[in-house]
Design a protein around this motif. Sequence first.
Motif, PDB file in Angstrom:
ATOM      1  N   SER A  29       0.831  -1.206   0.000  1.00 12.75           N
ATOM      2  CA  SER A  29       0.000   0.000   0.000  1.00 12.75           C
ATOM      3  C   SER A  29       0.869   1.261   0.000  1.00 12.75           C
ATOM      4  CB  SER A  29      -0.962  -0.001   1.180  1.00 12.75           C
ATOM      5  OG  SER A  29      -0.281   0.179   2.395  1.00 12.75           O
ATOM      6  N   ILE A  30       2.004   1.206   0.672  1.00 16.26           N
ATOM      7  CA  ILE A  30       2.923   2.349   0.676  1.00 16.26           C
ATOM      8  C   ILE A  30       3.529   2.558  -0.696  1.00 16.26           C
ATOM      9  CG2 ILE A  30       5.152   3.166   1.560  1.00 16.26           C
ATOM     10  CD1 ILE A  30       4.372   1.823   4.237  1.00 16.26           C
ATOM     11  N   LEU A  31       3.836   1.456  -1.377  1.00 18.96           N
ATOM     12  CA  LEU A  31       4.463   1.530  -2.695  1.00 18.96           C
ATOM     13  C   LEU A  31       3.458   1.793  -3.813  1.00 18.96           C
ATOM     14  CD1 LEU A  31       7.012  -1.400  -2.321  1.00 18.96           C
ATOM     15  CD2 LEU A  31       7.472   1.055  -2.197  1.00 18.96           C
ATOM     16  N   GLY A  32       2.192   1.920  -3.456  1.00 22.23           N
ATOM     17  CA  GLY A  32       1.184   2.245  -4.455  1.00 22.23           C
ATOM     18  C   GLY A  32       0.448   1.056  -5.006  1.00 22.23           C
ATOM     19  N   GLY A  33       0.670  -0.096  -4.439  1.00 21.23           N
ATOM     20  CA  GLY A  33      -0.050  -1.284  -4.874  1.00 21.23           C
ATOM     21  C   GLY A  33      -1.442  -1.287  -4.295  1.00 21.23           C
ATOM     22  N   THR A  34      -2.137  -2.353  -4.542  1.00 18.75           N
ATOM     23  CA  THR A  34      -3.494  -2.444  -4.006  1.00 18.75           C
ATOM     24  C   THR A  34      -3.451  -3.048  -2.618  1.00 18.75           C
ATOM     25  OG1 THR A  34      -3.785  -4.617  -4.997  1.00 18.75           O
ATOM     26  CG2 THR A  34      -4.509  -2.724  -6.291  1.00 18.75           C
ATOM     27  N   ALA A  35      -4.293  -2.557  -1.783  1.00 21.01           N
ATOM     28  CA  ALA A  35      -4.450  -3.104  -0.438  1.00 21.01           C
ATOM     29  C   ALA A  35      -5.929  -3.342  -0.223  1.00 21.01           C
ATOM     30  CB  ALA A  35      -3.889  -2.145   0.610  1.00 21.01           C
ATOM     31  N   SER A  36      -6.263  -4.470   0.295  1.00 21.46           N
ATOM     32  CA  SER A  36      -7.671  -4.829   0.431  1.00 21.46           C
ATOM     33  C   SER A  36      -8.342  -4.205   1.644  1.00 21.46           C
ATOM     34  CB  SER A  36      -7.808  -6.354   0.503  1.00 21.46           C
ATOM     35  OG  SER A  36      -7.107  -6.836   1.626  1.00 21.46           O
ATOM     36  N   VAL A  37      -7.557  -3.612   2.536  1.00 20.91           N
ATOM     37  CA  VAL A  37      -8.122  -3.069   3.771  1.00 20.91           C
ATOM     38  C   VAL A  37      -7.716  -1.608   3.896  1.00 20.91           C
ATOM     39  CG1 VAL A  37      -8.125  -3.272   6.281  1.00 20.91           C
ATOM     40  CG2 VAL A  37      -7.994  -5.321   4.870  1.00 20.91           C
ATOM     41  N   ASN A  38      -8.621  -0.789   4.369  1.00 27.05           N
ATOM     42  CA  ASN A  38      -8.325   0.617   4.605  1.00 27.05           C
ATOM     43  C   ASN A  38      -7.511   0.719   5.884  1.00 27.05           C
ATOM     44  OD1 ASN A  38      -8.263   3.314   5.168  1.00 27.05           O
ATOM     45  ND2 ASN A  38     -10.421   3.674   4.750  1.00 27.05           N
ATOM     46  N   ASN A  39      -6.298   1.263   5.798  1.00 27.83           N
ATOM     47  CA  ASN A  39      -5.388   1.315   6.945  1.00 27.83           C
ATOM     48  C   ASN A  39      -5.538   2.573   7.777  1.00 27.83           C
ATOM     49  OD1 ASN A  39      -4.186  -1.083   6.179  1.00 27.83           O
ATOM     50  ND2 ASN A  39      -2.801  -0.045   4.774  1.00 27.83           N
ATOM     51  N   THR A  40      -6.322   3.546   7.327  1.00 28.53           N
ATOM     52  CA  THR A  40      -6.387   4.826   8.026  1.00 28.53           C
ATOM     53  C   THR A  40      -6.823   4.664   9.471  1.00 28.53           C
ATOM     54  OG1 THR A  40      -6.959   5.855   5.936  1.00 28.53           O
ATOM     55  CG2 THR A  40      -7.329   7.148   7.914  1.00 28.53           C
TER      56      THR A  40
END
Length: 105
Positions: free
Chosen positions: A39-50
């Motif tokens: 997610s940091i590198l701009g890939g997809t992440a399935s969960v919202n980390n905010t």
Amino acid sequence: MSSTVISFRLSDLEIQALKALQAESSESLNQTAARLLRSILGGTASVNNTVDIVDLRTLIKLEVEAAVANSQHMKDLLEEHTVYLTTAINEIKQEVNERLGELGY
């Protein structure tokens, strides 16, 4: 597409932080680390980390506050500085009173 295995060590504190960011209890630490890095590198992440990051910041803040509150060293420093400031304030008050006395107030 080729892939490369990346391996590195984390401190106990970093492991605790990683555990706090696990999306669900079934997600392994490796999966959590991979998800966060992607997610940091701009890939997809399935969960919202905010929300998780806010929760982690709150957790860290509470732990630091508890550590400081229970630290004898911090209590000693606070007491030492309180005595120093009290003495300095009293000296200033005395100086002001002496000067006001010289002026006839």
